[in-house]
Every structure is written in structure tokens, then in C-alpha cells.
Write an enzyme that holds these catalytic residues in place. Structure first.
Site: not given
Length: 156
Positions: A94, A108, A117, A125-126, A152
Site C-alpha cells: 500500500y 492509508r 475499486n 487490487c488483490h 499467480e
DNA sequence: TCAGTGACTATAG
DNA sequence: ACTATAGCCACTG
């Protein structure tokens, strides 16, 4: 208009409006689903692209038509940065994503951007995790996030 | 305008 | 390793 990508681990729904993808809905596969992928009939180019992304890791096309209208500026910058910088098999924190998007202190706020998202899987975003290598959150359930990463070959 | 919120993080026990 | 805490920031009502 809606169309679907059925994967052994998840179902992804693309919701189209005015020739743009308004959002995607992601849900974990229910028990006893097929072992192979399929799409709804006459898939769009974007859906075909997603299918091949999960079939043979084909990169996502940079011009997938997403409905960016009304997205707050920092969130849009974060999502675009994530799309461009974090392909299949890569991860980012992040705080790292905040820095790449131009605001190093905004880890944050990046978390909030991920939570909002509209296009999970398309905007990956995963692939965003905590600085301490923790999994972090996931709107559709952390178990699914773990499975998407495992697909992945990413183990935390 | 401003207080409240949250998929964060570094630090201290 | 886990918990608590204070600082952090974009966005919202």
C-alpha cells in the site's frame, strides 16, 4: 449489459453501460464448479482479454474501456498506477503504491482507494499487500485474495 | 469548514 | 508473534 467470466476459483461479472465498464463484481466460486474456465456467449474484447489473462497470462490490454467519470483524483491516479505497474505475478505494498502514485505518505488513503475499486481483477487490487508482508484486506473476502495470489504463484 | 472514517504503518511493550 | 497506539492522508457528509 452484463457478461461473465467463470473461473474455478471465482466468477467475475462485467457490468457495461454506454460502452464502458461501469464496474466488475467478483465472487468466490461456489463448491463443485467446473475445473475449466468459460465465458458468457459472444464475449466482448475486454472479456476475451481477461479470459486469456487467466488462461495463459496474457497481459491486459491498456485500453480496456473503464468508466472513470466521477472518480476522485487521487484514487484515479492510484488505480491507474496499479494497472500500469503491477502485472501478473507481481505485488506491491500500500505504501509503495502510494509513493508510485506520487504521495509517499498516503498508504492509508491507498487502502481506501482499494476498498472503493470499482473494477476488481481488471485493476489488480488483490496484488496490493501490507508493508509487513501481511495480506491486508479485500472487499470480496481475504480468502479469495489469497487464492487469486496463489494463482499467480504468490505465497506470503 | 471540519470532524469522522478506514483494505495503512512504524514503534513500543 | 501479538496488541496497543499515535500519526498519517484523501475523501465524505
Amino acid at each position: 449489459m452484463q457478461e461473465f467470466l467463470i473461473h474455478p476459483e471465482f466468477t467475475l461479472t462485467l457490468i457495461w453501460k454506454n460502452n464502458l465498464i461501469e464496474k466488475t463484481l467478483l465472487q468466490p466460486a461456489d463448491s463443485g464448479t467446473t475445473s475449466c474456465m468459460k465465458t458468457s456467449p459472444r464475449p466482448s474484447r475486454a472479456l476475451g482479454n481477461l479470459y486469456r489473462h487467466y488462461l495463459n497470462r496474457e497481459p491486459l490490454h491498456p485500453e480496456i474501456p473503464l468508466a472513470w467519470k466521477n472518480m476522485p483524483p487521487f484514487r484515479a491516479r492510484v488505480l491507474r498506477t496499479l494497472f500500469w505497474l503491477v502485472p501478473w505475478g507481481r505485488i506491491m505494498t500500500y505504501s509503495g503504491l502510494a509513493a508510485m502514485a506520487g504521495n509517499p505518505g498516503a498508504a492509508r488513503a491507498v487502502g481506501t482507494a482499494m476498498a472503493c475499486n470499482p473494477w476488481p481483477v481488471i485493476i489488480p487490487c488483490h496484488r496490493v499487500i501490507r508493508a509487513d508482508r501481511g495480506l491486508g484486506g479485500f472487499s470480496c473476502g481475504t480468502e479469495l485474495k489469497k487464492k487469486l495470489l496463489a494463482l499467480e504463484d504468490i505465497i506470503l
